[in-house]
Design a protein around this motif. Structure first.
Motif, short mmCIF file in Angstrom:
data_model
loop_
_atom_site.label_atom_id
_atom_site.label_comp_id
_atom_site.label_asym_id
_atom_site.label_seq_id
_atom_site.Cartn_x
_atom_site.Cartn_y
_atom_site.Cartn_z
N UNK A 1 -5.19 10.31 -12.89
CA UNK A 1 -3.97 10.61 -13.64
C UNK A 1 -2.92 9.52 -13.41
N UNK A 2 -2.67 9.18 -12.14
CA UNK A 2 -1.65 8.18 -11.84
C UNK A 2 -2.01 6.80 -12.40
N UNK A 3 -3.29 6.47 -12.43
CA UNK A 3 -3.72 5.20 -13.01
C UNK A 3 -3.50 5.15 -14.51
N UNK B 1 -8.89 7.59 -5.01
CA UNK B 1 -8.85 8.93 -4.43
C UNK B 1 -9.86 9.06 -3.31
N UNK B 2 -9.50 9.85 -2.28
CA UNK B 2 -10.37 10.05 -1.12
C UNK B 2 -10.89 11.47 -0.99
N UNK B 3 -10.38 12.37 -1.80
CA UNK B 3 -10.87 13.75 -1.84
C UNK B 3 -11.15 14.08 -3.31
N UNK B 4 -11.75 15.23 -3.56
CA UNK B 4 -12.02 15.62 -4.94
C UNK B 4 -10.72 15.72 -5.73
N UNK B 5 -9.72 16.37 -5.14
CA UNK B 5 -8.41 16.47 -5.80
C UNK B 5 -7.75 15.10 -5.89
N UNK B 6 -7.92 14.27 -4.85
CA UNK B 6 -7.34 12.93 -4.84
C UNK B 6 -7.89 12.04 -5.94
N UNK B 7 -9.16 12.18 -6.25
CA UNK B 7 -9.77 11.40 -7.33
C UNK B 7 -9.14 11.79 -8.66
N UNK B 8 -8.92 13.09 -8.86
CA UNK B 8 -8.28 13.54 -10.09
C UNK B 8 -6.85 13.02 -10.18
N UNK C 1 -1.33 16.21 6.23
CA UNK C 1 -1.82 15.15 7.12
C UNK C 1 -3.14 14.52 6.67
N UNK C 2 -3.61 14.84 5.48
CA UNK C 2 -4.85 14.26 4.95
C UNK C 2 -4.49 13.31 3.82
N UNK C 3 -4.91 12.06 3.95
CA UNK C 3 -4.67 11.09 2.88
C UNK C 3 -5.62 11.41 1.73
N UNK C 4 -5.04 11.70 0.56
CA UNK C 4 -5.89 12.05 -0.58
C UNK C 4 -5.97 10.94 -1.61
N UNK C 5 -5.01 10.01 -1.63
CA UNK C 5 -5.04 8.91 -2.59
C UNK C 5 -4.24 7.74 -2.03
N UNK C 6 -4.62 6.53 -2.47
CA UNK C 6 -3.93 5.32 -2.00
C UNK C 6 -3.86 4.30 -3.13
N UNK D 1 0.85 -1.19 0.00
CA UNK D 1 0.00 0.00 0.00
C UNK D 1 0.89 1.24 0.00
N UNK D 2 0.61 2.17 -0.91
CA UNK D 2 1.26 3.48 -0.92
C UNK D 2 0.17 4.54 -0.70
N UNK D 3 0.31 5.27 0.39
CA UNK D 3 -0.64 6.33 0.72
C UNK D 3 0.00 7.67 0.43
N UNK D 4 -0.74 8.56 -0.22
CA UNK D 4 -0.28 9.92 -0.52
C UNK D 4 -1.02 10.90 0.39
N UNK D 5 -0.24 11.75 1.06
CA UNK D 5 -0.79 12.70 2.02
C UNK D 5 -0.44 14.13 1.63
N UNK D 6 -1.32 15.03 1.96
CA UNK D 6 -1.05 16.46 1.86
C UNK D 6 -1.63 17.10 3.12
#
Length: 85
Positions: free
Chosen positions: A55-57, A44-51, A29-34, A22-27
């Motif tokens: 992209x990463x996918x 993605x877990x936030x609106x920006x995280x979904x975008x 202290x909020x995890x936005x993508x995993x 698992x790789x979690x991306x934070x900004x």
């Protein structure tokens, strides 16, 4: 403002099929993508995280490299942990 990634291996045994990378991306202290090797993609877990996840996918070589981390990174370290325990 702080961006960081955390890699981890979840496992029940030292068998490869019981290990998840698992790789979690934070900004800030909020995890936005995993990324999960079980799913084989980012979520993605936030609106920006979904975008960002979309992209990463789309970066197929990056995704394939992350999928390989389950074997190259996790399998080796899980084996070391089991020997130490």
């Amino acid at each position: 403002f702080r961006y960081y990634e955390v890699d981890r291996c979840d496992f029940n045994s030292s068998e490869l099929n019981d290990i998840e990378f698992i790789r979690s991306n934070f900004y800030n202290k909020l995890e936005f993508a995993r990324f999960s090797s079980s799913l084989g993609k980012f979520v993605g877990y936030t609106e920006w995280g979904v975008k960002q996840a979309n992209y990463m996918n789309s970066l197929t070589s990056y995704i394939e490299g992350l999928k390989a981390q389950r074997e190259t990174y996790c399998l080796n370290n899980v084996g070391i942990d089991y020997q130490s325990a």
